[in-house]
Motif scaffolding. Structure first.
Motif, PDB file in Angstrom:
ATOM      1  N   ARG A  82      64.982  63.065  14.381  1.00 41.77           N
ATOM      2  CA  ARG A  82      66.095  63.811  13.798  1.00 41.77           C
ATOM      3  C   ARG A  82      66.292  65.183  14.441  1.00 41.77           C
ATOM      4  NH1 ARG A  82      63.281  61.844   8.720  1.00 41.77           N
ATOM      5  NH2 ARG A  82      64.444  60.009   8.054  1.00 41.77           N
ATOM      6  N   SER A 289      64.084  53.668  16.865  1.00 40.92           N
ATOM      7  CA  SER A 289      64.604  54.984  17.202  1.00 40.92           C
ATOM      8  C   SER A 289      64.706  55.205  18.703  1.00 40.92           C
ATOM      9  CB  SER A 289      63.700  56.065  16.598  1.00 40.92           C
ATOM     10  OG  SER A 289      62.507  56.203  17.366  1.00 40.92           O
ATOM     11  N   TRP A 390      67.122  70.223  12.522  1.00 37.90           N
ATOM     12  CA  TRP A 390      66.880  68.841  12.098  1.00 37.90           C
ATOM     13  C   TRP A 390      68.039  68.343  11.265  1.00 37.90           C
ATOM     14  CZ3 TRP A 390      62.906  70.992  14.445  1.00 37.90           C
ATOM     15  CH2 TRP A 390      61.886  70.181  14.956  1.00 37.90           C
ATOM     16  N   ASP A 391      68.392  67.081  11.475  1.00 40.43           N
ATOM     17  CA  ASP A 391      69.465  66.468  10.692  1.00 40.43           C
ATOM     18  C   ASP A 391      69.094  66.458   9.216  1.00 40.43           C
ATOM     19  OD1 ASP A 391      70.935  65.998  12.932  1.00 40.43           O
ATOM     20  OD2 ASP A 391      70.178  63.968  13.223  1.00 40.43           O
TER      21      ASP A 391
END
Length: 391
Positions: A82, A289, A390-391
């Motif tokens: 992320r 990912s 970070w998301d």
């Protein structure tokens, strides 16, 4: 002293952590399928890179830490997926692993061993973590830090993030080399040293672990390395595990060591499952990912690399199902596997979002691991200085 098998898994965790700092917008290149010869990972990258060296004490008393490392490695990797820079560029991750304080290691080398050089191969990182075993010994923090500074290629790019995480529970002052000399060297090379004391917070301060972190602007952390993380069962677990098996079938291995890499992928699935069902699920999520890339042995990942070109094909390096096929047939087969993989990865990601929401709604207490929590806190704080979010 410390039992070694648990600490190694962490390295990945972190391992998950060696993420790269791709903070610049990069021009997109036309991608072609590489189907020539086995492609070794390139040492060159246009992206910024987060390099993390894990220095783990593998003396007798460290079993709990090793267990945490094994169970939380994939948590760290998943958190790093992320990470992003201000311009939305995603960073890459490289992790190195050292063990120290183990009687089975050479006295002449200060009971220190490089287990893994900087690598972005998540299967390799997991493999090395699970290979660790514990034995009584002397823990020389200053010497293992200095050794990692000398042996590893840290690079000089000022935009890259370079971090050391050293974990142990003996005084930080032991050894022939004074820890301050090693830390001065680290600071000169723009390497931040973070210290993780396995035990009482105040005792860690008394034995200079906090001082060791402060000298390079790092974080001092004390953890309960014997704490076990409780897995919360969710309605999505079994589905994710089944999807992981389907995901493995989308890999097209090639090259002289193709079977070895393919077998290691399966072995690391088994290692994760041996620690716990929850760990196997988190590894499956990591495999869906961007950080799980196997272009050195898988044609699907290799063909997506912008530097690869479809030229002369080394037919001997291809798997049996592709031998004797035309270029068009090979391209079609690879694209079919790519699309299948993307569908499975998207499904795993969607199920994991539901899984994480279910856990948040049903957990009765904090289920985050001690080691994972400590490392991510330090990483995010220091990454913020490089404009990471970070998301």
């Amino acid at each position: 002293m410390k039992k070694y098998q648990k600490i190694m898994t962490l390295g990945f965790s972190v391992l998950s952590m060696a993420v790269s700092y791709g903070c610049k917008n990069e021009p997109k290149k036309e991608k072609q399928i590489l189907l020539a010869k086995r492609v070794e990972p390139s040492n060159k990258s246009n992206k910024r890179t987060v390099k993390i060296a894990l220095l783990l004490d593998t003396s007798n008393s460290m079993d709990g830490l090793i267990n945490q490392a094994k169970s939380q490695l994939w948590d760290i990797v998943n958190e790093f997926t992320r990470a992003k820079c201000g311009n939305e560029t995603r960073p890459e991750l490289e992790i190195a692993l050292y063990q120290y304080g183990n009687d089975a290691l050479s006295y002449r080398e200060g009971y220190i061993q490089q287990v893994l050089n900087f690598s972005n191969d998540l299967d390799e990182i997991s493999e090395k973590l699970f290979s660790l075993t514990t034995n009584g010994g002397e823990e020389y923090c200053g010497e293992v830090i200095q050794t990692s500074l000398k042996q590893l290629e840290w690079g000089k790019d000022p935009d890259n993030l370079r971090m050391i995480f050293i974990a142990g529970n003996e005084p930080f002052t032991q050894g022939r080399l004074h820890y301050k000399d090693a830390l001065t060297n680290a600071k000169e090379h723009d390497v931040i040293v973070n210290t993780i004391f396995c035990g009482n917070y105040e005792l860690g301060i008394e034995t200079q672990w906090k001082k060791g972190a402060q000298l390079t602007g790092g974080e001092y952390m004390a953890i309960d390395h014997n704490r076990e993380v409780v897995h919360i069962n969710t309605p999505y677990d079994d589905i994710i595990i089944k999807l992981n098996s389907r995901l493995n079938k989308t890999y097209i291995s090639y090259g002289a060591r193709a079977s070895e890499y393919e077998e290691n992928q399966a072995s690391q699935d088994e290692n994760a499952m041996s620690v716990g069902y929850g760990v196997a699920i988190k590894r499956a999520v990591s495999k869906s990912s961007r950080l799980y890339n196997n272009k050195s042995w898988d044609l699907v990942d290799a063909s997506a690399d912008a530097d690869f070109e479809l030229k002369e094909m080394d037919r001997k390096s291809l798997p049996e199902e592709l031998k004797g096929k035309s270029d068009e047939e090979i391209i079609s087969y690879v694209e079919e596997k790519r699309k299948e993989r993307e569908r499975i990865q998207a499904e795993i990601a969607e199920l994991n979002s539901k899984r994480e929401r279910y856990i948040r709604e049903n957990q009765k207490e904090n289920t985050q691991g001690e080691l994972e929590s400590a490392m991510l806190k330090a990483i995010k704080k220091q990454a913020a200085q490089k404009n990471y979010t970070w998301d």
